[in-house]
Scaffold this active site. Structure first.
Site, PDB file in Angstrom:
ATOM      1  N   MET A   1       0.833  -1.183   0.000  1.00 19.59           N
ATOM      2  CA  MET A   1       0.000   0.000   0.000  1.00 19.59           C
ATOM      3  C   MET A   1       0.875   1.242   0.000  1.00 19.59           C
ATOM      4  O   MET A   1       2.058   1.188   0.278  1.00 19.59           O
ATOM      5  CB  MET A   1      -0.916   0.002   1.214  1.00 19.59           C
ATOM      6  CG  MET A   1      -1.997  -1.013   1.122  1.00 19.59           C
ATOM      7  SD  MET A   1      -3.254  -0.689   2.369  1.00 19.59           S
ATOM      8  CE  MET A   1      -4.139  -2.205   2.230  1.00 19.59           C
ATOM      9  N   CYS A   2       0.272   2.352  -0.277  1.00 18.73           N
ATOM     10  CA  CYS A   2       0.972   3.627  -0.362  1.00 18.73           C
ATOM     11  C   CYS A   2       1.402   4.109   1.018  1.00 18.73           C
ATOM     12  O   CYS A   2       1.036   3.528   2.033  1.00 18.73           O
ATOM     13  CB  CYS A   2       0.049   4.656  -0.994  1.00 18.73           C
ATOM     14  SG  CYS A   2      -0.578   4.137  -2.600  1.00 18.73           S
ATOM     15  N   GLN A   3       2.175   5.186   1.017  1.00 23.88           N
ATOM     16  CA  GLN A   3       2.574   5.801   2.275  1.00 23.88           C
ATOM     17  C   GLN A   3       2.303   7.300   2.212  1.00 23.88           C
ATOM     18  O   GLN A   3       2.381   7.914   1.149  1.00 23.88           O
ATOM     19  CB  GLN A   3       4.047   5.537   2.568  1.00 23.88           C
ATOM     20  CG  GLN A   3       4.299   4.072   2.841  1.00 23.88           C
ATOM     21  CD  GLN A   3       5.720   3.807   3.298  1.00 23.88           C
ATOM     22  OE1 GLN A   3       6.553   4.681   3.436  1.00 23.88           O
ATOM     23  NE2 GLN A   3       5.999   2.546   3.546  1.00 23.88           N
ATOM     24  N   ASN A 109      -4.575   5.916   1.676  1.00 27.01           N
ATOM     25  CA  ASN A 109      -3.821   4.679   1.702  1.00 27.01           C
ATOM     26  C   ASN A 109      -4.792   3.552   2.026  1.00 27.01           C
ATOM     27  O   ASN A 109      -5.472   3.590   3.038  1.00 27.01           O
ATOM     28  CB  ASN A 109      -2.718   4.752   2.773  1.00 27.01           C
ATOM     29  CG  ASN A 109      -1.979   3.454   2.929  1.00 27.01           C
ATOM     30  OD1 ASN A 109      -1.958   2.626   2.026  1.00 27.01           O
ATOM     31  ND2 ASN A 109      -1.380   3.255   4.084  1.00 27.01           N
TER      32      ASN A 109
END
Length: 189
Positions: A1-3, A109
């Site tokens: 996942m994104c940050q 996110n």
């Protein structure tokens, strides 16, 4: 996942040190290499930088990490694409839209399946008091995050003719998210 990286400050400060370390997680010290973005509020204005290159390799990210812009509020996102096409600038966060003369930006996110690009935008859940004809905010890219952002803005516009207080805004977000989480099970972490 994104940050995500965010700063909310009591006094204006620059984010050079924090962003310089964060950008390295975008393809150098971590796998988040599907683009990056950063939004900085300057008074009523919103300055946004985005790139499809990994933040660790982006000349624009390097420039921004050395550019001491003073702000009270900043948000940044490094992307690990789980939805939406890689390499498409329209899918790089933060997303921004104007409502009531205010620039809003949004990063997210996680996955929001009911707002997935595999489902037609007009089939996405309506939040708050939004009716079909109230949908004036539409996604440009094909991420669930941008679709959710548009749904939130459509709900705010349907509920309020002018900017609500923070308390009213919080109440709308809480009731909508609680309802969606309980009844439709749309959020996965």
């Amino acid at each position: 996942m994104c940050q995500l990286l965010g700063m909310n400050c009591a006094q204006k400060t620059d984010f050079c040190f924090s962003f310089a370390g964060f950008r390295l997680r975008g393809g150098h010290s971590d796998k988040h290499s599907d683009g990056w973005g950063l939004s900085i509020y300057e008074g009523r204005g919103l300055r946004t930088f985005t790139d499809t290159l990994p933040a660790a390799e982006s000349p624009l990210a390097e420039l921004v990490s050395k550019y001491p812009i003073k702000t009270l509020n900043m948000i940044s996102h490094i992307r690990y694409a789980t939805q939406g096409h890689k390499g498409d600038l329209a899918n790089v966060h933060p997303f921004q839209r104007e409502l009531w003369g205010i620039q809003f930006c949004f990063c997210h996110n996680g996955d929001v399946p009911k707002f997935s690009s595999s489902v037609d935008f007009m089939q996405h859940p309506l939040l708050g008091k939004t009716r079909e004809e109230d949908r004036i905010f539409h996604p440009v890219g094909d991420t669930d995050s941008e679709s959710l952002f548009c749904a939130i803005l459509n709900a705010l516009r349907a509920e309020y003719a002018s900017p609500p207080t923070l308390q009213k805004c919080t109440k709308l977000f809480k009731s909508s998210s609680t309802k969606l989480c309980r009844e439709r099970k749309i959020l996965q972490y």
